[in-house]
Scaffold this motif. Structure first.
Motif, PDB file in Angstrom:
ATOM      1  N   GLU A 151       0.842  -1.198   0.000  1.00 13.04           N
ATOM      2  CA  GLU A 151       0.000   0.000   0.000  1.00 13.04           C
ATOM      3  C   GLU A 151       0.881   1.254   0.000  1.00 13.04           C
ATOM      4  O   GLU A 151       0.584   2.223  -0.707  1.00 13.04           O
ATOM      5  CB  GLU A 151      -0.930   0.009   1.208  1.00 13.04           C
ATOM      6  CG  GLU A 151      -2.077  -0.967   1.108  1.00 13.04           C
ATOM      7  CD  GLU A 151      -2.981  -0.928   2.328  1.00 13.04           C
ATOM      8  OE1 GLU A 151      -3.009   0.092   3.043  1.00 13.04           O
ATOM      9  OE2 GLU A 151      -3.676  -1.926   2.564  1.00 13.04           O
ATOM     10  N   ALA A 152       1.943   1.230   0.786  1.00 14.08           N
ATOM     11  CA  ALA A 152       2.856   2.371   0.837  1.00 14.08           C
ATOM     12  C   ALA A 152       3.526   2.594  -0.515  1.00 14.08           C
ATOM     13  O   ALA A 152       3.661   3.739  -0.968  1.00 14.08           O
ATOM     14  CB  ALA A 152       3.909   2.157   1.934  1.00 14.08           C
ATOM     15  N   LEU A 153       3.930   1.520  -1.182  1.00 15.48           N
ATOM     16  CA  LEU A 153       4.549   1.671  -2.501  1.00 15.48           C
ATOM     17  C   LEU A 153       3.558   2.225  -3.523  1.00 15.48           C
ATOM     18  O   LEU A 153       3.936   3.032  -4.381  1.00 15.48           O
ATOM     19  CB  LEU A 153       5.113   0.331  -2.981  1.00 15.48           C
ATOM     20  CG  LEU A 153       6.343  -0.168  -2.222  1.00 15.48           C
ATOM     21  CD1 LEU A 153       6.776  -1.526  -2.764  1.00 15.48           C
ATOM     22  CD2 LEU A 153       7.477   0.835  -2.293  1.00 15.48           C
ATOM     23  N   ARG A 154       2.302   1.828  -3.419  1.00 18.92           N
ATOM     24  CA  ARG A 154       1.287   2.402  -4.315  1.00 18.92           C
ATOM     25  C   ARG A 154       1.129   3.897  -4.043  1.00 18.92           C
ATOM     26  O   ARG A 154       0.965   4.693  -4.976  1.00 18.92           O
ATOM     27  CB  ARG A 154      -0.049   1.670  -4.159  1.00 18.92           C
ATOM     28  CG  ARG A 154      -0.061   0.320  -4.856  1.00 18.92           C
ATOM     29  CD  ARG A 154      -1.468  -0.252  -4.943  1.00 18.92           C
ATOM     30  NE  ARG A 154      -2.014  -0.624  -3.647  1.00 18.92           N
ATOM     31  CZ  ARG A 154      -1.819  -1.792  -3.053  1.00 18.92           C
ATOM     32  NH1 ARG A 154      -1.080  -2.724  -3.639  1.00 18.92           N
ATOM     33  NH2 ARG A 154      -2.359  -2.048  -1.885  1.00 18.92           N
ATOM     34  N   ALA A 176       1.456   3.548  13.798  1.00 21.09           N
ATOM     35  CA  ALA A 176       0.810   2.235  13.911  1.00 21.09           C
ATOM     36  C   ALA A 176       1.155   1.440  12.660  1.00 21.09           C
ATOM     37  O   ALA A 176       1.495   2.015  11.622  1.00 21.09           O
ATOM     38  CB  ALA A 176      -0.704   2.402  14.031  1.00 21.09           C
ATOM     39  N   ILE A 177       1.052   0.147  12.746  1.00 18.10           N
ATOM     40  CA  ILE A 177       1.484  -0.698  11.617  1.00 18.10           C
ATOM     41  C   ILE A 177       0.714  -0.411  10.334  1.00 18.10           C
ATOM     42  O   ILE A 177       1.231  -0.586   9.239  1.00 18.10           O
ATOM     43  CB  ILE A 177       1.416  -2.196  11.978  1.00 18.10           C
ATOM     44  CG1 ILE A 177       2.201  -2.997  10.942  1.00 18.10           C
ATOM     45  CG2 ILE A 177      -0.013  -2.655  12.106  1.00 18.10           C
ATOM     46  CD1 ILE A 177       2.648  -4.335  11.396  1.00 18.10           C
ATOM     47  N   ASP A 178      -0.509   0.072  10.446  1.00 16.75           N
ATOM     48  CA  ASP A 178      -1.308   0.323   9.245  1.00 16.75           C
ATOM     49  C   ASP A 178      -1.241   1.773   8.756  1.00 16.75           C
ATOM     50  O   ASP A 178      -2.012   2.178   7.897  1.00 16.75           O
ATOM     51  CB  ASP A 178      -2.760  -0.088   9.479  1.00 16.75           C
ATOM     52  CG  ASP A 178      -3.430   0.724  10.581  1.00 16.75           C
ATOM     53  OD1 ASP A 178      -2.714   1.315  11.415  1.00 16.75           O
ATOM     54  OD2 ASP A 178      -4.669   0.767  10.598  1.00 16.75           O
ATOM     55  N   ARG A 179      -0.297   2.536   9.263  1.00 19.04           N
ATOM     56  CA  ARG A 179      -0.131   3.941   8.866  1.00 19.04           C
ATOM     57  C   ARG A 179       1.216   4.139   8.196  1.00 19.04           C
ATOM     58  O   ARG A 179       2.186   3.450   8.506  1.00 19.04           O
ATOM     59  CB  ARG A 179      -0.220   4.856  10.077  1.00 19.04           C
ATOM     60  CG  ARG A 179      -1.504   4.753  10.823  1.00 19.04           C
ATOM     61  CD  ARG A 179      -2.611   5.395  10.048  1.00 19.04           C
ATOM     62  NE  ARG A 179      -3.848   5.299  10.786  1.00 19.04           N
ATOM     63  CZ  ARG A 179      -5.029   5.221  10.233  1.00 19.04           C
ATOM     64  NH1 ARG A 179      -5.137   5.222   8.936  1.00 19.04           N
ATOM     65  NH2 ARG A 179      -6.105   5.136  10.959  1.00 19.04           N
ATOM     66  N   PHE A 180       1.267   5.099   7.290  1.00 21.49           N
ATOM     67  CA  PHE A 180       2.528   5.440   6.643  1.00 21.49           C
ATOM     68  C   PHE A 180       2.412   6.857   6.101  1.00 21.49           C
ATOM     69  O   PHE A 180       1.313   7.427   6.017  1.00 21.49           O
ATOM     70  CB  PHE A 180       2.865   4.458   5.508  1.00 21.49           C
ATOM     71  CG  PHE A 180       1.794   4.304   4.478  1.00 21.49           C
ATOM     72  CD1 PHE A 180       1.703   5.169   3.400  1.00 21.49           C
ATOM     73  CD2 PHE A 180       0.862   3.290   4.583  1.00 21.49           C
ATOM     74  CE1 PHE A 180       0.691   5.041   2.467  1.00 21.49           C
ATOM     75  CE2 PHE A 180      -0.154   3.143   3.652  1.00 21.49           C
ATOM     76  CZ  PHE A 180      -0.221   4.016   2.590  1.00 21.49           C
ATOM     77  N   VAL A 219       7.248   4.462   7.656  1.00 23.39           N
ATOM     78  CA  VAL A 219       6.406   3.308   7.967  1.00 23.39           C
ATOM     79  C   VAL A 219       6.727   2.806   9.367  1.00 23.39           C
ATOM     80  O   VAL A 219       7.743   3.169   9.963  1.00 23.39           O
ATOM     81  CB  VAL A 219       6.626   2.162   6.946  1.00 23.39           C
ATOM     82  CG1 VAL A 219       6.172   2.571   5.557  1.00 23.39           C
ATOM     83  CG2 VAL A 219       8.080   1.726   6.910  1.00 23.39           C
ATOM     84  N   ALA A 220       5.859   1.962   9.889  1.00 26.73           N
ATOM     85  CA  ALA A 220       6.108   1.320  11.182  1.00 26.73           C
ATOM     86  C   ALA A 220       7.347   0.431  11.084  1.00 26.73           C
ATOM     87  O   ALA A 220       7.695  -0.053   9.993  1.00 26.73           O
ATOM     88  CB  ALA A 220       4.899   0.492  11.592  1.00 26.73           C
TER      89      ALA A 220
END
Length: 75
Positions: free
Chosen positions: A7-10, A65-69, A29-30
């Motif tokens: 998701e971060a790469l997108r 958090a792991i789902d945030r970037f 990222v986390a």
């Protein structure tokens, strides 16, 4: 961590396409996601760097958090 890494790469690709980054790009990222990039996602980071002709820095941020970037221009 793998799903969030992709998701971060997108998001990096969207940032580049939108013309929001002209220099190096930083993706915060986390720590678990950063570890994924170091262990298994190196080729994906290299592919994006090659595609856009700019460096991509993956930065571990323990406050996330792991789902945030976050993606930003690092210049």
């Amino acid at each position: 961590p793998e799903t969030i890494a992709f998701e971060a790469l997108r998001a990096v690709r969207r940032t580049i396409r939108a013309g929001m980054a002209a220099g190096p790009i930083e993706c915060r990222v986390a720590p678990a996601v950063a570890a994924f990039f170091q262990e298994q996602g190196r080729d994906d980071v290299a592919a994006i760097e090659s595609l856009v002709g700019r460096p991509l820095k993956i930065e571990a941020d323990p406050a996330l958090a792991i789902d945030r970037f976050g993606v930003e221009d690092a210049s």
